[in-house]
Motif scaffolding. Structure first.
Motif, short mmCIF file in Angstrom:
data_model
loop_
_atom_site.label_atom_id
_atom_site.label_comp_id
_atom_site.label_asym_id
_atom_site.label_seq_id
_atom_site.Cartn_x
_atom_site.Cartn_y
_atom_site.Cartn_z
N GLY A 147 -6.73 -21.94 19.41
CA GLY A 147 -7.14 -20.76 20.16
C GLY A 147 -6.07 -19.69 20.27
N LYS A 148 -4.98 -19.86 19.52
CA LYS A 148 -3.89 -18.88 19.53
C LYS A 148 -3.33 -18.73 18.11
CE LYS A 148 -2.36 -19.98 24.25
NZ LYS A 148 -1.21 -20.43 25.08
N VAL A 149 -2.81 -17.55 17.82
CA VAL A 149 -2.14 -17.35 16.54
C VAL A 149 -0.73 -16.84 16.78
CG1 VAL A 149 -4.25 -16.93 15.23
CG2 VAL A 149 -3.08 -15.01 16.28
N SER A 150 0.18 -17.28 15.95
CA SER A 150 1.57 -16.88 16.07
C SER A 150 1.91 -15.84 15.00
CB SER A 150 2.49 -18.09 15.89
OG SER A 150 2.41 -18.57 14.56
N PHE A 151 3.08 -15.28 15.11
CA PHE A 151 3.58 -14.34 14.11
C PHE A 151 3.58 -15.01 12.73
CE2 PHE A 151 6.92 -12.16 11.73
CZ PHE A 151 6.70 -10.83 12.04
N ASN A 152 4.01 -16.27 12.68
CA ASN A 152 4.08 -16.99 11.40
C ASN A 152 2.69 -17.26 10.82
OD1 ASN A 152 6.87 -17.08 11.32
ND2 ASN A 152 6.99 -19.02 12.45
N ASP A 153 1.70 -17.53 11.71
CA ASP A 153 0.32 -17.72 11.23
C ASP A 153 -0.15 -16.48 10.48
OD1 ASP A 153 -0.03 -20.28 12.30
OD2 ASP A 153 -0.70 -19.51 14.23
N ILE A 154 0.09 -15.32 11.10
CA ILE A 154 -0.37 -14.07 10.50
C ILE A 154 0.41 -13.76 9.23
CG2 ILE A 154 -0.79 -11.61 10.90
CD1 ILE A 154 -0.85 -12.24 13.90
N MET A 155 1.69 -14.07 9.24
CA MET A 155 2.52 -13.86 8.06
C MET A 155 1.98 -14.66 6.87
SD MET A 155 5.14 -11.79 7.91
CE MET A 155 6.17 -12.58 6.67
N GLN A 156 1.55 -15.89 7.12
CA GLN A 156 1.04 -16.73 6.03
C GLN A 156 -0.22 -16.15 5.42
OE1 GLN A 156 2.48 -19.47 4.52
NE2 GLN A 156 0.81 -18.99 3.10
N VAL A 157 -1.10 -15.63 6.27
CA VAL A 157 -2.32 -15.02 5.74
C VAL A 157 -2.00 -13.73 4.98
CG1 VAL A 157 -4.57 -14.05 6.33
CG2 VAL A 157 -3.74 -16.06 7.54
N LEU A 158 -1.03 -12.97 5.48
CA LEU A 158 -0.62 -11.75 4.77
C LEU A 158 -0.05 -12.09 3.40
CD1 LEU A 158 1.04 -9.57 7.58
CD2 LEU A 158 -1.20 -9.28 6.51
N ARG A 159 0.64 -13.23 3.31
CA ARG A 159 1.14 -13.67 1.99
C ARG A 159 -0.03 -13.94 1.05
NH1 ARG A 159 4.58 -17.03 5.31
NH2 ARG A 159 6.68 -16.15 5.43
N ASP A 160 -1.06 -14.61 1.58
CA ASP A 160 -2.23 -14.92 0.76
C ASP A 160 -2.91 -13.64 0.27
OD1 ASP A 160 -1.77 -17.60 1.19
OD2 ASP A 160 -3.20 -17.76 2.85
N LEU A 161 -2.98 -12.65 1.16
CA LEU A 161 -3.70 -11.42 0.84
C LEU A 161 -2.92 -10.47 -0.06
CD1 LEU A 161 -5.30 -10.58 4.32
CD2 LEU A 161 -6.49 -11.37 2.28
N SER A 162 -1.62 -10.35 0.18
CA SER A 162 -0.84 -9.35 -0.55
C SER A 162 -0.17 -9.91 -1.79
CB SER A 162 0.22 -8.74 0.37
OG SER A 162 1.09 -9.74 0.87
N ASP A 168 8.42 -10.59 1.62
CA ASP A 168 8.36 -11.10 2.98
C ASP A 168 9.01 -10.13 3.96
OD1 ASP A 168 6.85 -13.35 2.79
OD2 ASP A 168 8.50 -14.78 2.86
N GLU A 169 10.06 -9.48 3.51
CA GLU A 169 10.75 -8.52 4.38
C GLU A 169 9.83 -7.35 4.73
OE1 GLU A 169 14.82 -5.74 4.41
OE2 GLU A 169 14.38 -7.07 2.72
#
Length: 213
Positions: A147-162, A168-169
């Motif tokens: 029920g919560k997302v962290s900065f790292n969770d979102i970073m991982q999805v951004l890696r998948d998308l971009s 990463d920087e």
């Protein structure tokens, strides 16, 4: 007396046959009711009641004809008429197989019956609200389902998308700025309400057509 006994046996046989036919009718009736209740049994056709029930379940985001088309597609995907779709069967939809988030999405669709299949796809409808679309994205980001997302969770999805288009920087800079503007830091854990506050203005493009041919 000799002519009477065969008559008794014949009547007994007829009575047994009648009872067996009645049991068969009852069994068929129960199976029919059960298949309609599950809404996933692909051997039964959708009734008008079924269509309206599914339409209500997906908050009227699909027209009745669209639901019939989706049912055809569901039956095609459900190869063994199990009443639900496995993740492997879902991958046969090209739009999802090619999606960079497909592996994350598959965790959400494995084992869906028809009603839940339509409800899942409703977030991809052009008529879905921004909140409905962002809610689905949140569920994709919430990889451990707490029920919560962290900065790292979102970073991982951004890696998948971009992919390789961003370093990463660069991703950290962009995400950090977006969260800062909404009043959060990289140490924050976002609930669904927080997530909508941060990303609710991004207007994600999530329209997906499910072919029925």
């Amino acid at each position: 007396g000799e002519t009477f006994r065969p008559a008794i046996r014949k009547s007994q046989i007829n009575a047994c046959d009648q009872e067996e036919r009645e049991r068969d009718k009852l069994s068929q009736f129960c199976r029919l009711k059960n298949s309609k209740r599950k809404m996933g049994n692909t051997s039964s056709m959708l009734t008008q009641y079924d269509i309206e029930e599914v339409q209500s379940h997906c908050q009227d985001l699909f027209e009745q004809q669209e639901i019939l088309s989706l049912y055809q597609r569901f039956c095609q995907l459900d190869r063994n008429a199990k009443g639900f779709i496995s993740s492997d069967e879902f991958l046969s939809v090209p739009e999802f197989a090619m999606n960079p988030l497909s592996q994350r999405l598959l965790k959400m669709v494995d084992g869906l019956n028809f009603k839940d299949f339509v409800a899942f796809l409703s977030a991809f409808s052009a008529k879905a609200s921004l909140k409905q679309k962002v809610k689905l994205i949140f569920q994709v980001y919430d990889s451990d389902c707490n029920g919560k997302v962290s900065f790292n969770d979102i970073m991982q999805v951004l890696r998948d998308l971009s992919g390789s288009f961003m370093s990463d920087e660069q991703r950290e800079q962009v995400l950090g700025q977006v969260m800062k503007e909404a009043g959060y830091t990289s140490d924050s854990f976002l609930t669904l309400e927080d997530f909508i506050k941060v990303f609710g203005s991004c207007k994600p493009e999530m329209n997906v057509e499910i072919p029925v041919d």
